[in-house]
Scaffold this motif. Structure first.
Motif, PDB file in Angstrom:
ATOM      1  N   ASN A  79       0.803  -1.217   0.000  1.00  0.00           N
ATOM      2  CA  ASN A  79       0.000   0.000   0.000  1.00  0.00           C
ATOM      3  C   ASN A  79       0.841   1.275   0.000  1.00  0.00           C
ATOM      4  O   ASN A  79       0.279   2.358  -0.135  1.00  0.00           O
ATOM      5  CB  ASN A  79      -0.918   0.018   1.221  1.00  0.00           C
ATOM      6  N   HIS A  80       2.156   1.131   0.208  1.00  0.00           N
ATOM      7  CA  HIS A  80       2.952   2.356   0.168  1.00  0.00           C
ATOM      8  C   HIS A  80       2.888   2.906  -1.248  1.00  0.00           C
ATOM      9  O   HIS A  80       3.217   2.204  -2.213  1.00  0.00           O
ATOM     10  CB  HIS A  80       4.405   2.085   0.571  1.00  0.00           C
ATOM     11  N   PRO A  81       2.460   4.143  -1.384  1.00  0.00           N
ATOM     12  CA  PRO A  81       2.174   4.634  -2.740  1.00  0.00           C
ATOM     13  C   PRO A  81       3.402   4.821  -3.614  1.00  0.00           C
ATOM     14  O   PRO A  81       3.287   4.801  -4.840  1.00  0.00           O
ATOM     15  CB  PRO A  81       1.477   5.977  -2.481  1.00  0.00           C
ATOM     16  N   LEU A  82       4.558   5.013  -3.020  1.00  0.00           N
ATOM     17  CA  LEU A  82       5.677   5.456  -3.839  1.00  0.00           C
ATOM     18  C   LEU A  82       6.878   4.525  -3.869  1.00  0.00           C
ATOM     19  O   LEU A  82       7.820   4.762  -4.624  1.00  0.00           O
ATOM     20  CB  LEU A  82       6.134   6.846  -3.358  1.00  0.00           C
ATOM     21  N   VAL A  83       6.858   3.457  -3.088  1.00  0.00           N
ATOM     22  CA  VAL A  83       8.037   2.602  -3.074  1.00  0.00           C
ATOM     23  C   VAL A  83       8.213   1.857  -4.394  1.00  0.00           C
ATOM     24  O   VAL A  83       9.327   1.755  -4.919  1.00  0.00           O
ATOM     25  CB  VAL A  83       7.988   1.645  -1.869  1.00  0.00           C
ATOM     26  N   ARG A  84       7.119   1.349  -4.945  1.00  0.00           N
ATOM     27  CA  ARG A  84       7.238   0.690  -6.260  1.00  0.00           C
ATOM     28  C   ARG A  84       7.719   1.673  -7.316  1.00  0.00           C
ATOM     29  O   ARG A  84       8.522   1.331  -8.183  1.00  0.00           O
ATOM     30  CB  ARG A  84       5.890   0.103  -6.694  1.00  0.00           C
ATOM     31  N   GLU A  85       7.230   2.894  -7.230  1.00  0.00           N
ATOM     32  CA  GLU A  85       7.662   3.903  -8.185  1.00  0.00           C
ATOM     33  C   GLU A  85       9.145   4.208  -8.004  1.00  0.00           C
ATOM     34  O   GLU A  85       9.874   4.405  -8.979  1.00  0.00           O
ATOM     35  CB  GLU A  85       6.823   5.173  -8.003  1.00  0.00           C
ATOM     36  N   ALA A  86       9.621   4.237  -6.754  1.00  0.00           N
ATOM     37  CA  ALA A  86      11.046   4.480  -6.499  1.00  0.00           C
ATOM     38  C   ALA A  86      11.890   3.367  -7.103  1.00  0.00           C
ATOM     39  O   ALA A  86      12.943   3.624  -7.707  1.00  0.00           O
ATOM     40  CB  ALA A  86      11.308   4.596  -4.999  1.00  0.00           C
ATOM     41  N   ALA A  87      11.448   2.130  -6.957  1.00  0.00           N
ATOM     42  CA  ALA A  87      12.194   1.013  -7.542  1.00  0.00           C
ATOM     43  C   ALA A  87      12.214   1.128  -9.065  1.00  0.00           C
ATOM     44  O   ALA A  87      13.244   0.893  -9.709  1.00  0.00           O
ATOM     45  CB  ALA A  87      11.574  -0.315  -7.103  1.00  0.00           C
ATOM     46  N   ARG A  88      11.082   1.511  -9.624  1.00  0.00           N
ATOM     47  CA  ARG A  88      10.998   1.650 -11.084  1.00  0.00           C
ATOM     48  C   ARG A  88      11.861   2.825 -11.569  1.00  0.00           C
ATOM     49  O   ARG A  88      12.435   2.784 -12.649  1.00  0.00           O
ATOM     50  CB  ARG A  88       9.539   1.869 -11.476  1.00  0.00           C
ATOM     51  N   ALA A  89      11.950   3.861 -10.748  1.00  0.00           N
ATOM     52  CA  ALA A  89      12.654   5.072 -11.172  1.00  0.00           C
ATOM     53  C   ALA A  89      14.168   4.936 -11.116  1.00  0.00           C
ATOM     54  O   ALA A  89      14.880   5.685 -11.786  1.00  0.00           O
ATOM     55  CB  ALA A  89      12.217   6.247 -10.303  1.00  0.00           C
ATOM     56  N   CYS A  90      14.676   4.010 -10.326  1.00  0.00           N
ATOM     57  CA  CYS A  90      16.136   3.881 -10.210  1.00  0.00           C
ATOM     58  C   CYS A  90      16.719   3.492 -11.566  1.00  0.00           C
ATOM     59  O   CYS A  90      16.357   2.466 -12.128  1.00  0.00           O
ATOM     60  CB  CYS A  90      16.498   2.842  -9.165  1.00  0.00           C
ATOM     61  N   PRO A  91      17.639   4.278 -12.084  1.00  0.00           N
ATOM     62  CA  PRO A  91      18.121   4.023 -13.449  1.00  0.00           C
ATOM     63  C   PRO A  91      19.031   2.811 -13.569  1.00  0.00           C
ATOM     64  O   PRO A  91      19.292   2.355 -14.684  1.00  0.00           O
ATOM     65  CB  PRO A  91      18.875   5.313 -13.806  1.00  0.00           C
ATOM     66  N   VAL A  92      19.502   2.287 -12.450  1.00  0.00           N
ATOM     67  CA  VAL A  92      20.416   1.142 -12.524  1.00  0.00           C
ATOM     68  C   VAL A  92      19.854  -0.092 -11.817  1.00  0.00           C
ATOM     69  O   VAL A  92      20.569  -1.058 -11.592  1.00  0.00           O
ATOM     70  CB  VAL A  92      21.804   1.512 -11.931  1.00  0.00           C
ATOM     71  N   GLY A  93      18.589  -0.064 -11.468  1.00  0.00           N
ATOM     72  CA  GLY A  93      17.968  -1.235 -10.855  1.00  0.00           C
ATOM     73  C   GLY A  93      18.549  -1.589  -9.503  1.00  0.00           C
ATOM     74  O   GLY A  93      18.623  -2.762  -9.140  1.00  0.00           O
ATOM     75  N   ALA A  94      18.911  -0.571  -8.728  1.00  0.00           N
ATOM     76  CA  ALA A  94      19.547  -0.829  -7.431  1.00  0.00           C
ATOM     77  C   ALA A  94      18.550  -0.963  -6.291  1.00  0.00           C
ATOM     78  O   ALA A  94      18.941  -1.241  -5.174  1.00  0.00           O
ATOM     79  CB  ALA A  94      20.554   0.284  -7.119  1.00  0.00           C
TER      80      ALA A  94
END
Ligand code: SF4
Length: 65
Positions: free
Chosen positions: A44-59
């Motif tokens: 339910n955390h709104p932004l954690v999946r987006e943070a993972a998606r946004a990382c340009p190197v998949g870290a």
């Protein structure tokens, strides 16, 4: 659900901390760190999946634990 940062991959782009600033921060060298007082990471955390998606190197990875 948990979250993991692969610091050896991190290039300090800062997208994770910008996207979910209650979960991630950057150390003095700009590399990602998980905040010790971060909220429990759930689906339910709104932004954690987006943070993972946004990382340009998949870290940033979401885990099942
Ligand atoms: S977005 Fe990725 S590369 Fe940038 S600081 Fe976060 S983990 Fe590191």
């Amino acid at each position: 659900m948990g979250i993991r940062v692969f610091r050896e991959r991190c290039v300090g782009a800062g997208m994770c901390a910008l996207t979910a600033p209650d979960v991630f921060t950057q150390d003095d060298d700009g590399f990602s760190e998980l905040l010790p007082d971060r909220p429990a990471v759930t689906e339910n955390h709104p932004l954690v999946r987006e943070a993972a998606r946004a990382c340009p190197v998949g870290a940033v990875a979401l885990t099942d634990d």
